[in-house]
Motif scaffolding. Structure first.
Motif, mmCIF file in Angstrom:
data_model
loop_
_atom_site.group_PDB
_atom_site.id
_atom_site.type_symbol
_atom_site.label_atom_id
_atom_site.label_comp_id
_atom_site.label_asym_id
_atom_site.label_seq_id
_atom_site.Cartn_x
_atom_site.Cartn_y
_atom_site.Cartn_z
ATOM 1 N N LYS A 221 0.859 -1.186 0.000
ATOM 2 C CA LYS A 221 0.000 0.000 0.000
ATOM 3 C C LYS A 221 0.895 1.235 0.000
ATOM 4 O O LYS A 221 1.923 1.266 0.683
ATOM 5 C CB LYS A 221 -0.864 -0.039 1.274
ATOM 6 C CG LYS A 221 -2.092 0.842 1.234
ATOM 7 C CD LYS A 221 -2.958 0.540 2.461
ATOM 8 C CE LYS A 221 -3.895 1.648 2.712
ATOM 9 N NZ LYS A 221 -5.168 1.708 2.286
ATOM 10 N N ARG A 222 0.477 2.224 -0.752
ATOM 11 C CA ARG A 222 1.276 3.445 -0.839
ATOM 12 C C ARG A 222 1.435 4.106 0.529
ATOM 13 O O ARG A 222 0.470 4.201 1.288
ATOM 14 C CB ARG A 222 0.606 4.452 -1.787
ATOM 15 C CG ARG A 222 0.842 4.123 -3.251
ATOM 16 C CD ARG A 222 0.126 5.098 -4.173
ATOM 17 N NE ARG A 222 0.335 4.690 -5.566
ATOM 18 C CZ ARG A 222 1.364 5.120 -6.307
ATOM 19 N NH1 ARG A 222 2.243 5.983 -5.824
ATOM 20 N NH2 ARG A 222 1.492 4.692 -7.542
ATOM 21 N N TRP B 256 5.959 2.231 -0.885
ATOM 22 C CA TRP B 256 4.869 1.314 -0.521
ATOM 23 C C TRP B 256 5.264 0.523 0.712
ATOM 24 O O TRP B 256 6.422 0.081 0.813
ATOM 25 C CB TRP B 256 4.600 0.323 -1.669
ATOM 26 C CG TRP B 256 4.164 0.964 -2.935
ATOM 27 C CD1 TRP B 256 2.881 1.161 -3.353
ATOM 28 C CD2 TRP B 256 5.002 1.492 -3.973
ATOM 29 N NE1 TRP B 256 2.870 1.781 -4.583
ATOM 30 C CE2 TRP B 256 4.157 1.995 -4.987
ATOM 31 C CE3 TRP B 256 6.386 1.604 -4.144
ATOM 32 C CZ2 TRP B 256 4.651 2.579 -6.156
ATOM 33 C CZ3 TRP B 256 6.890 2.196 -5.298
ATOM 34 C CH2 TRP B 256 6.017 2.679 -6.290
ATOM 35 N N ASP C 255 -4.153 -0.505 -2.700
ATOM 36 C CA ASP C 255 -4.856 0.726 -3.073
ATOM 37 C C ASP C 255 -5.813 0.490 -4.228
ATOM 38 O O ASP C 255 -6.879 1.084 -4.293
ATOM 39 C CB ASP C 255 -3.834 1.808 -3.475
ATOM 40 C CG ASP C 255 -2.857 2.118 -2.358
ATOM 41 O OD1 ASP C 255 -3.299 2.658 -1.328
ATOM 42 O OD2 ASP C 255 -1.673 1.795 -2.511
ATOM 43 N N ASP D 13 -1.455 -0.665 -10.116
ATOM 44 C CA ASP D 13 -0.477 0.343 -9.702
ATOM 45 C C ASP D 13 0.827 0.040 -10.449
ATOM 46 O O ASP D 13 1.670 -0.716 -9.984
ATOM 47 C CB ASP D 13 -0.277 0.282 -8.178
ATOM 48 C CG ASP D 13 0.643 1.407 -7.681
ATOM 49 O OD1 ASP D 13 1.381 1.979 -8.504
ATOM 50 O OD2 ASP D 13 0.610 1.694 -6.472
#
Lengths: 231, 197
Positions: free
Chosen positions: A109-110, A116, A152, A161
């Motif tokens: 996840k960012r 990330w 995300d 992504d």
């Protein structure tokens, strides 16, 4: 293609196989011990009728967990949470069954720094670890493949992504499977070209019948992405 | 009846499932006597070249495999089972292979994404018996870090950083680098071709 709770997994596996899926992934994100017994049965029944590679993940903590799954007919196991907490698990599985059977699943996840973080427990817990560094470490420990899910974009079907897959792909020398966000053929084309992913995984787009596997592959082929066509 | 060699390391489940699917009868063995008696033999392989050849020696079946290969009975090596047919491998330079074919198995270069894992196209030579009626643009599933050189007996090549042997065929000795048991309907067809030889 990942089979979440969207119907009978054996039946879905057979259907996607007929549509020309290249590989199947069973992810049991709840992974209780009861579920593992069910999973062993699902894997055995699937392996008797579907003759493409099958990866199974969820709740694999020790080599014996992996052995049960592999002996029931899976070709690869994916490790995630348990490997973050005890990285030696990757080496143990890799030494026992070969790197080709050892998939490191990473939920990323960012963060606020432009990178990330690794999340575990089905995406609920931030481990505070850099996902790209973890991927490289996983390779050094013996993983033969990275199954990389963007938390995300997972489930929202607005595209992979690609910055994440590109970063992981460049930091490693093992195949990277992109997951999370595939909703349209363009998304798949993008992640397999600009995103530098070696393969793309999708669930919802197929479960809800938006595209069949072969329809998606036809679009990829038109865009010049080499694909295996069967239908 | 197909005899499948179990040297202890690999998981034979998918090979067994595949044979059952194409309607072949089979049994699994670790014995030299049963290998000698086999009408058709499959040598599956997964894992490490050195470990595999040591396991064959520990079971005392190396010579039986070489005898069977030279007997004219159909003999199919899969993945590491193909690599084992060569003289040696960079994976375990001290370990002798079965030596059925000349040459050494090598590793893909360090700058290549490795293992070579996934579907790739093979280019068959005309008349390859194992590849009868498999149709155009055959894609099959590979998972390997080491590759066999192209030799006279090469019946199909694949390209990954270089051309290498995907299928080998010499008399009744056959080998495939990919996993027919994981290559969908095409893989089943290849196994069926072997069963029907």
């Amino acid at each position: 293609m990942s089979l979440r709770d969207a119907g009978d997994p054996v039946e879905l596996a057979a259907r996607y196989n007929e549509q020309g899926a290249d590989e199947l992934v069973f992810l049991d994100i709840t992974a209780s011990s009861d579920n593992r017994d069910t999973m062993v049965d699902v894997v055995a029944r699937t392996a008797r009728q579907v003759f493409i590679p099958l990866t199974v993940g969820g709740g694999i903590r020790v080599v014996e967990d992996a052995r049960r799954i592999i002996h029931s007919g899976a070709d690869k196991v994916s490790v995630n949470t348990a490997a973050v907490h005890r990285p030696a698990l990757i080496t143990e599985v890799s030494n026992e069954f070969g790197a080709q059977a050892c998939v490191l699943a990473i939920d990323a996840k960012r963060n606020t720094k432009g990178g990330w973080n690794v999340f575990t427990k089905g995406g609920r817990v931030d481990e505070g670890i850099d996902a790209v560094e973890w991927a490289a470490r996983g390779e050094a420990l013996g993983a033969g493949e990275i199954l990389l899910t963007s938390m995300d974009s997972d489930g929202v079907q607005t595209g992979f992504d690609c910055a994440l897959t590109r970063a992981v792909s460049r930091a490693t020398k093992i195949p990277v499977i992109a997951s999370g966000g595939g909703g349209l053929p363009e998304h798949f084309i993008e992640v397999l070209t600009d995103g530098e992913a070696d393969a793309a995984l999708a669930a919802s787009i197929f479960h809800y019948g938006t595209y069949t596997v072969d329809q998606l592959k036809a679009e990829l082929e038109k865009a010049g992405v080499p694909v295996r066509r069967t239908a | 009846m197909i005899t499948v060699v179990n040297y202890g390391a690999g998981n034979l489940r998918s090979v067994e499932n595949t044979l059952a699917e194409v309607g072949a009868t089979y049994h699994v063995t670790q014995s030299a006597a049963e290998i000698d008696a086999a009408a058709k033999l499959i040598l599956p392989g997964v894992g490490h070249f050195g470990q595999m050849l040591r396991a064959l020696d520990d079971l005392g079946i190396r010579e039986a495999l070489i005898r069977k290969a030279k007997s004219g009975a159909p003999f199919l090596g899969i993945c590491l089972g193909l690599q084992a047919m060569f003289e040696s491998s960079a994976e375990a330079p001290e370990q002798k292979g079965l030596g059925l074919f000349p040459g050494s198995v090598d590793r893909f270069p360090q700058d290549a994404r490795c293992p070579h894992m996934g579907w790739n196209e093979i280019v068959p030579r005309e008349g390859a018996r194992l590849l009868r009626n498999i149709g155009p643009k055959p894609y099959v599933y590979f998972a390997h870090s080491y590759y066999c050189p192209v030799i006279d007996a090469t019946a199909a090549t694949c390209h990954y950083t270089r051309h290498y042997t995907a299928v080998l065929e010499s008399g009744n000795i056959f080998g495939v680098q990919f996993h027919p048991e994981k290559s969908g309907p095409l893989g089943l067809k290849i196994i069926k071709n072997f069963v029907e030889l």
